[in-house]
Design a protein around this motif. Structure first.
Motif, PDB file in Angstrom:
ATOM      1  N   LYS A  51      40.989  -7.028  18.795  1.00  0.00           N
ATOM      2  CA  LYS A  51      40.896  -5.854  19.670  1.00  0.00           C
ATOM      3  C   LYS A  51      39.442  -5.458  19.859  1.00  0.00           C
ATOM      4  O   LYS A  51      38.637  -5.513  18.927  1.00  0.00           O
ATOM      5  CB  LYS A  51      41.676  -4.677  19.080  1.00  0.00           C
ATOM      6  N   GLN A  52      39.113  -5.071  21.088  1.00  0.00           N
ATOM      7  CA  GLN A  52      37.813  -4.474  21.389  1.00  0.00           C
ATOM      8  C   GLN A  52      37.955  -3.619  22.640  1.00  0.00           C
ATOM      9  O   GLN A  52      38.390  -4.110  23.691  1.00  0.00           O
ATOM     10  CB  GLN A  52      36.746  -5.554  21.610  1.00  0.00           C
ATOM     11  N   ASP A  53      37.596  -2.358  22.492  1.00  0.00           N
ATOM     12  CA  ASP A  53      37.739  -1.409  23.600  1.00  0.00           C
ATOM     13  C   ASP A  53      39.206  -1.424  24.063  1.00  0.00           C
ATOM     14  O   ASP A  53      40.106  -1.288  23.260  1.00  0.00           O
ATOM     15  CB  ASP A  53      36.770  -1.738  24.736  1.00  0.00           C
ATOM     16  N   ASP A  54      39.442  -1.608  25.364  1.00  0.00           N
ATOM     17  CA  ASP A  54      40.809  -1.616  25.890  1.00  0.00           C
ATOM     18  C   ASP A  54      41.382  -3.030  25.996  1.00  0.00           C
ATOM     19  O   ASP A  54      42.458  -3.221  26.574  1.00  0.00           O
ATOM     20  CB  ASP A  54      40.843  -0.978  27.292  1.00  0.00           C
ATOM     21  N   THR A  55      40.650  -4.029  25.456  1.00  0.00           N
ATOM     22  CA  THR A  55      41.076  -5.431  25.580  1.00  0.00           C
ATOM     23  C   THR A  55      41.590  -5.941  24.232  1.00  0.00           C
ATOM     24  O   THR A  55      40.974  -5.728  23.196  1.00  0.00           O
ATOM     25  CB  THR A  55      39.905  -6.316  26.052  1.00  0.00           C
ATOM     26  N   THR A  56      42.727  -6.620  24.267  1.00  0.00           N
ATOM     27  CA  THR A  56      43.277  -7.247  23.057  1.00  0.00           C
ATOM     28  C   THR A  56      43.626  -8.700  23.366  1.00  0.00           C
ATOM     29  O   THR A  56      44.044  -9.026  24.486  1.00  0.00           O
ATOM     30  CB  THR A  56      44.544  -6.532  22.542  1.00  0.00           C
ATOM     31  N   VAL A  57      43.452  -9.508  22.373  1.00  0.00           N
ATOM     32  CA  VAL A  57      43.873 -10.914  22.443  1.00  0.00           C
ATOM     33  C   VAL A  57      44.708 -11.193  21.189  1.00  0.00           C
ATOM     34  O   VAL A  57      44.231 -10.987  20.071  1.00  0.00           O
ATOM     35  CB  VAL A  57      42.672 -11.882  22.493  1.00  0.00           C
ATOM     36  N   GLU A  58      45.953 -11.611  21.413  1.00  0.00           N
ATOM     37  CA  GLU A  58      46.742 -12.098  20.286  1.00  0.00           C
ATOM     38  C   GLU A  58      46.676 -13.619  20.305  1.00  0.00           C
ATOM     39  O   GLU A  58      47.036 -14.264  21.298  1.00  0.00           O
ATOM     40  CB  GLU A  58      48.194 -11.647  20.380  1.00  0.00           C
ATOM     41  N   LEU A  59      46.201 -14.208  19.194  1.00  0.00           N
ATOM     42  CA  LEU A  59      45.979 -15.649  19.119  1.00  0.00           C
ATOM     43  C   LEU A  59      46.865 -16.244  18.040  1.00  0.00           C
ATOM     44  O   LEU A  59      46.860 -15.782  16.898  1.00  0.00           O
ATOM     45  CB  LEU A  59      44.501 -15.940  18.816  1.00  0.00           C
ATOM     46  N   GLN A  60      47.587 -17.299  18.407  1.00  0.00           N
ATOM     47  CA  GLN A  60      48.546 -17.898  17.481  1.00  0.00           C
ATOM     48  C   GLN A  60      48.460 -19.420  17.552  1.00  0.00           C
ATOM     49  O   GLN A  60      48.280 -19.997  18.628  1.00  0.00           O
ATOM     50  CB  GLN A  60      49.966 -17.465  17.858  1.00  0.00           C
ATOM     51  N   ILE A  61      48.573 -20.056  16.368  1.00  0.00           N
ATOM     52  CA  ILE A  61      48.799 -21.505  16.336  1.00  0.00           C
ATOM     53  C   ILE A  61      50.306 -21.703  16.251  1.00  0.00           C
ATOM     54  O   ILE A  61      50.930 -21.375  15.243  1.00  0.00           O
ATOM     55  CB  ILE A  61      48.087 -22.175  15.149  1.00  0.00           C
ATOM     56  N   PHE A  62      50.880 -22.233  17.316  1.00  0.00           N
ATOM     57  CA  PHE A  62      52.333 -22.387  17.429  1.00  0.00           C
ATOM     58  C   PHE A  62      52.700 -23.811  17.021  1.00  0.00           C
ATOM     59  O   PHE A  62      52.137 -24.785  17.530  1.00  0.00           O
ATOM     60  CB  PHE A  62      52.784 -22.104  18.862  1.00  0.00           C
ATOM     61  N   GLU A  63      53.699 -23.951  16.088  1.00  0.00           N
ATOM     62  CA  GLU A  63      54.019 -25.265  15.532  1.00  0.00           C
ATOM     63  C   GLU A  63      55.503 -25.571  15.540  1.00  0.00           C
ATOM     64  O   GLU A  63      55.926 -26.547  14.926  1.00  0.00           O
ATOM     65  CB  GLU A  63      53.512 -25.367  14.085  1.00  0.00           C
ATOM     66  N   GLN A  64      56.306 -24.794  16.222  1.00  0.00           N
ATOM     67  CA  GLN A  64      57.750 -24.972  16.155  1.00  0.00           C
ATOM     68  C   GLN A  64      58.222 -25.929  17.243  1.00  0.00           C
ATOM     69  O   GLN A  64      58.291 -25.579  18.420  1.00  0.00           O
ATOM     70  CB  GLN A  64      58.458 -23.622  16.300  1.00  0.00           C
ATOM     71  N   GLY A  65      58.535 -27.165  16.825  1.00  0.00           N
ATOM     72  CA  GLY A  65      59.072 -28.150  17.760  1.00  0.00           C
ATOM     73  C   GLY A  65      58.039 -28.848  18.607  1.00  0.00           C
ATOM     74  O   GLY A  65      58.396 -29.699  19.436  1.00  0.00           O
ATOM     75  N   VAL A  66      56.771 -28.509  18.432  1.00  0.00           N
ATOM     76  CA  VAL A  66      55.698 -29.146  19.203  1.00  0.00           C
ATOM     77  C   VAL A  66      54.523 -29.391  18.265  1.00  0.00           C
ATOM     78  O   VAL A  66      54.407 -28.744  17.213  1.00  0.00           O
ATOM     79  CB  VAL A  66      55.236 -28.255  20.384  1.00  0.00           C
ATOM     80  N   PRO A  67      53.636 -30.315  18.595  1.00  0.00           N
ATOM     81  CA  PRO A  67      52.403 -30.435  17.808  1.00  0.00           C
ATOM     82  C   PRO A  67      51.660 -29.105  17.845  1.00  0.00           C
ATOM     83  O   PRO A  67      51.743 -28.357  18.847  1.00  0.00           O
ATOM     84  CB  PRO A  67      51.624 -31.537  18.539  1.00  0.00           C
ATOM     85  N   PRO A  68      50.950 -28.754  16.773  1.00  0.00           N
ATOM     86  CA  PRO A  68      50.288 -27.447  16.718  1.00  0.00           C
ATOM     87  C   PRO A  68      49.413 -27.191  17.958  1.00  0.00           C
ATOM     88  O   PRO A  68      48.574 -28.018  18.316  1.00  0.00           O
ATOM     89  CB  PRO A  68      49.438 -27.535  15.448  1.00  0.00           C
ATOM     90  N   GLU A  69      49.634 -26.034  18.599  1.00  0.00           N
ATOM     91  CA  GLU A  69      48.894 -25.686  19.808  1.00  0.00           C
ATOM     92  C   GLU A  69      48.528 -24.210  19.772  1.00  0.00           C
ATOM     93  O   GLU A  69      49.178 -23.406  19.112  1.00  0.00           O
ATOM     94  CB  GLU A  69      49.721 -25.987  21.065  1.00  0.00           C
ATOM     95  N   TYR A  70      47.454 -23.885  20.467  1.00  0.00           N
ATOM     96  CA  TYR A  70      47.055 -22.485  20.573  1.00  0.00           C
ATOM     97  C   TYR A  70      47.817 -21.817  21.713  1.00  0.00           C
ATOM     98  O   TYR A  70      47.916 -22.345  22.827  1.00  0.00           O
ATOM     99  CB  TYR A  70      45.558 -22.364  20.842  1.00  0.00           C
ATOM    100  N   ARG A  71      48.349 -20.623  21.390  1.00  0.00           N
ATOM    101  CA  ARG A  71      48.923 -19.759  22.408  1.00  0.00           C
ATOM    102  C   ARG A  71      48.265 -18.387  22.278  1.00  0.00           C
ATOM    103  O   ARG A  71      47.946 -17.947  21.170  1.00  0.00           O
ATOM    104  CB  ARG A  71      50.441 -19.632  22.256  1.00  0.00           C
ATOM    105  N   ALA A  72      48.084 -17.732  23.409  1.00  0.00           N
ATOM    106  CA  ALA A  72      47.412 -16.432  23.404  1.00  0.00           C
ATOM    107  C   ALA A  72      48.066 -15.501  24.417  1.00  0.00           C
ATOM    108  O   ALA A  72      48.625 -15.945  25.434  1.00  0.00           O
ATOM    109  CB  ALA A  72      45.928 -16.601  23.713  1.00  0.00           C
TER     110      ALA A  72
END
Length: 410
Positions: A51-72
């Protein structure tokens, strides 16, 4: 075990635990650009919430059923942002390798372009450009990593080597026994019939060529003559005693046991793979020697199998004819672009791993493995040529990492 345990506790006491994910205060550079460390707060999708000011980024390494990938998921002023965002993640791994991910919107989330390979242990930098503003978060996300002082690693016997090419051997296992070559066996007879007047050699004695074995008084001339050893060796048979009559029968048998022969049985289905001069690993109880096939002969009695004869060094005479042996005949040598020593491999979670070393820092490297001969194993992925990996006492590093509670949390 009395030696290993003290070294292990010295090691554990001086190693640093895996660096946890932690938050730090935001900082600003001269241009007003914001830098912050990632907080431990989780977002609605289970990812890290930046979080910064009014902007947020949720960052996740997703690994369910797929090779590990970034989702945001990106929001500004509480509203989801689906375009107009330049989102980039930069991962710096131990050893200097840098992985970068650019993101594109996929309908429900922003998807990074590529696989987040294991281990998920790196220094992370997230950069976002939105509405003319720049945001930058940096933090450490380490797992399967520990630090060991150089002197402590030396005391614990931890040693590393450089990963590179190697060769493995395809072998064929055969069985047989040790024998004495006919030319290394001498049988001593009396030259003339007569009475044995003196015996100078006992069963098991070592004799040199020319040593006196016995004396015989000839029946015809009544003169005494000597029987001497025709070769160096060991007296393995004695068929006469003083006062007995020496006739045509052998009185002594002397064998040169400094060299023996392993006669290995090769069956018809194996014969096409076996040839003279192939390398053989010979093993028996208390015996391990490498040699080469000297001859290929038919088995006695018109048997369908063949005999591979292998010369065996026996300078101390510790091996005896009749000893059963196993022989692994090397029928093919395969050159591998990258291989590791089997003694370096450890199990960690569901992986086979080695531990790479960079300075005084050690970290897991999950490997994709290929062919093996029990000494070396082919590496298909997870390690680079030139990486230094631990070969001696790698289990100490595994124990230290497990003790530190290395996480797999993203």
């Amino acid at each position: 075990m009395q030696l290993i345990k003290p070294l292990y506790w010295i090691l554990v006491a001086t190693c640093l635990a895996v660096t946890p994910l932690h938050a730090s205060e935001d900082t600003h550079d001269d241009d007003g650009e914001v830098h912050s460390s990632a907080p431990e707060t989780k977002g609605p999708h289970g990812g890290l919430l930046l979080k910064q000011d009014d902007t947020t980024v949720e960052l996740q390494i997703f690994e369910q059923g797929v090779p590990p990938e970034y989702r945001a998921w990106v929001t500004h002023g509480g509203k989801p942002i689906t375009d107009g965002v330049d989102l980039n993640v930069r991962l710096t791994r131990l050893g200097g390798q840098v992985d970068t991910f650019d993101f594109a919107f996929q309908g429900d989330y922003w998807l990074g372009d590529g696989v987040v390979t294991e281990p998920h242990s790196f220094d992370v930098e997230v950069m976002v450009a939105l509405n003319g503003a720049q945001y930058d978060w940096q933090w450490e996300s380490h797992e399967g990593r520990t630090r060991i002082a150089t002197d402590i690693a030396a005391k614990a016997g931890i040693q590393a080597t450089q990963a590179g090419p190697g060769s493995i051997e395809k072998t064929l296992t055969t069985y047989g026994q040790l024998t004495t070559a006919p030319e290394q066996l001498a049988r001593v007879r009396a030259r003339f019939p007569g009475v044995v007047t003196k015996i100078n050699a006992r069963l098991g004695d070592r004799v040199a060529k020319g040593d006196l074995l016995a004396q015989v008084e000839s029946n015809e001339s009544l003169k005494t003559y000597d029987l001497r050893a025709p070769i160096d060796g060991v007296v393995i048979e004695r068929q006469i005693s003083e006062g007995e009559i020496a006739g045509e029968q052998p009185l002594f048998a002397i064998a040169d046991l400094t060299t023996l022969w392993a006669e290995l049985r090769v069956f018809p289905g194996q014969r096409t793979e076996v040839a003279v001069d192939q390398k053989v690993h010979l093993q028996a109880e208390g015996f391990d020697q490498q040699a080469r096939i000297g001859h290929l002969l038919p088995s006695p009695g018109n048997a369908s199998s063949s005999l591979a004869r292998v010369e065996v060094d026996n300078p101390d005479g510790t091996l005896s004819p009749g000893l059963l042996v196993a022989g692994d005949i090397v029928v093919e040598t395969l050159e591998l672009p990258l291989a590791v020593e089997n003694r370096a491999l450890q199990s960690f979670r569901d992986w086979s791993v080695v531990f790479i070393q960079v300075g005084d820092t050690y970290e897991i490297r999950p490997l994709e493995l290929g062919r093996s001969d029990g000494t070396l194993t082919e590496v298909l992925g997870g390690l680079q040529a030139g990486d230094r990996y631990v070969v001696e006492n790698s289990y100490l590093i595994k124990a230290d990492i497990e003790k530190s509670g290395a996480s797999h949390d993203h």
